[in-house]
Write an enzyme that holds these catalytic residues in place. Sequence first.
Site, mmCIF file in Angstrom:
data_model
loop_
_atom_site.group_PDB
_atom_site.id
_atom_site.type_symbol
_atom_site.label_atom_id
_atom_site.label_comp_id
_atom_site.label_asym_id
_atom_site.label_seq_id
_atom_site.Cartn_x
_atom_site.Cartn_y
_atom_site.Cartn_z
ATOM 1 N N ASN A 1 0.871 -1.179 0.000
ATOM 2 C CA ASN A 1 0.000 0.000 0.000
ATOM 3 C C ASN A 1 0.910 1.232 0.000
ATOM 4 O O ASN A 1 1.498 1.573 1.031
ATOM 5 C CB ASN A 1 -0.882 -0.049 1.259
ATOM 6 N N LYS B 1 0.143 4.250 -0.260
ATOM 7 C CA LYS B 1 -0.512 5.430 0.346
ATOM 8 C C LYS B 1 -0.311 6.657 -0.539
ATOM 9 O O LYS B 1 -0.133 6.530 -1.751
ATOM 10 C CB LYS B 1 -0.017 5.646 1.778
ATOM 11 N N HIS C 1 -9.547 0.972 4.939
ATOM 12 C CA HIS C 1 -8.282 1.137 5.661
ATOM 13 C C HIS C 1 -8.525 2.054 6.866
ATOM 14 O O HIS C 1 -9.344 2.977 6.798
ATOM 15 C CB HIS C 1 -7.225 1.744 4.724
ATOM 16 N N GLU D 1 -6.978 4.470 7.998
ATOM 17 C CA GLU D 1 -6.812 5.908 7.703
ATOM 18 C C GLU D 1 -8.071 6.474 7.060
ATOM 19 O O GLU D 1 -8.449 7.626 7.296
ATOM 20 C CB GLU D 1 -5.574 6.110 6.815
ATOM 21 N N GLU E 1 -5.402 -5.229 10.579
ATOM 22 C CA GLU E 1 -4.416 -4.167 10.799
ATOM 23 C C GLU E 1 -4.746 -3.434 12.100
ATOM 24 O O GLU E 1 -5.561 -2.500 12.103
ATOM 25 C CB GLU E 1 -4.461 -3.168 9.638
ATOM 26 N N GLY F 1 2.351 2.013 11.034
ATOM 27 C CA GLY F 1 3.329 3.091 10.955
ATOM 28 C C GLY F 1 4.027 3.412 12.263
ATOM 29 O O GLY F 1 4.674 4.451 12.387
ATOM 30 N N SER G 1 3.343 -2.369 10.549
ATOM 31 C CA SER G 1 4.778 -2.428 10.852
ATOM 32 C C SER G 1 5.430 -3.761 10.472
ATOM 33 O O SER G 1 6.329 -4.241 11.172
ATOM 34 C CB SER G 1 5.036 -2.093 12.330
#
Length: 254
Positions: free
Chosen positions: A9, A11, A96, A98, A168, A174, A213
């Site tokens: 991904n 992003k 996702h 985000e 996730e 991250g 991660s």
Amino acid sequence: MRRSLVMGNWKMNGRRDQVQALFTALEDQLASFSAVEMVVCPPYPFLALVHDRQRETSGIGLGAQNVSMYSDGAYTGEVSGEMLRDMGCEFAIIGHSERRLLFSETNEVVAKKFIRARDAGLVPVLCVGESAADRDANRTEEVIAAQVLAVFQDGGREVFRQAVVAYEPVWAIGTGRAASPAEAQKVHAFIRKTVAARDPEAAATLRILYGGSVKAQNARELFAQDDIDGGLIGGAALNAVEFAGICRAACGAN
Ligand code: PGA
């Protein structure tokens, strides 16, 4: 037997030159990994560029990072599943964290996007995961069950037959702090059980990826778990050598 799947991904990163360079490096690095399915998800403006390159080579599949909950029409700024399919995408990341957190996508919106992606001929990759607060309050399974059940509710009993799920944990994305293999396996088994309760056939073949991660260095142990069928990779997907290391770990896990 579920074939391992590793998805990058990217992003909202990169410029044309960087995307070209990254894809060239990936082609070099990934030439010999036929045992694992590999997919990259570039930002929308670079889909055509990657697709043109990918058509010449083959080994690396193409996915989108998001999809509209509508099909074509008067929806300024949106991109439909049909358009993404037309651009050569096979997969679409849906929900996702985000998108859920920064763009207010609820379980209901995510379910609609999942169905739209599927109806457009894309494989939806449903992202689920709990926040640090949910985890501390022992609500991980409750949160994930609600995320999965919203899709069943909209799409019916067989909705996960041509789909992928990515676990996730929000606290792992991250942060450099991945879930431990045992911790992740427990949640993956729970996801499979939740799907199996409604559709045992889909549950047996459903690929459940871990994301958060993942690096070349921790991938092997994660992918060795029974219910972890590959990874959804963020930061490490922007580095071809690192991404190749993760794909190599997935080959070993097949
Ligand atoms: P990360 O991101 O690998 O950088 O933690 C994963 C993701 O957001 O899919």
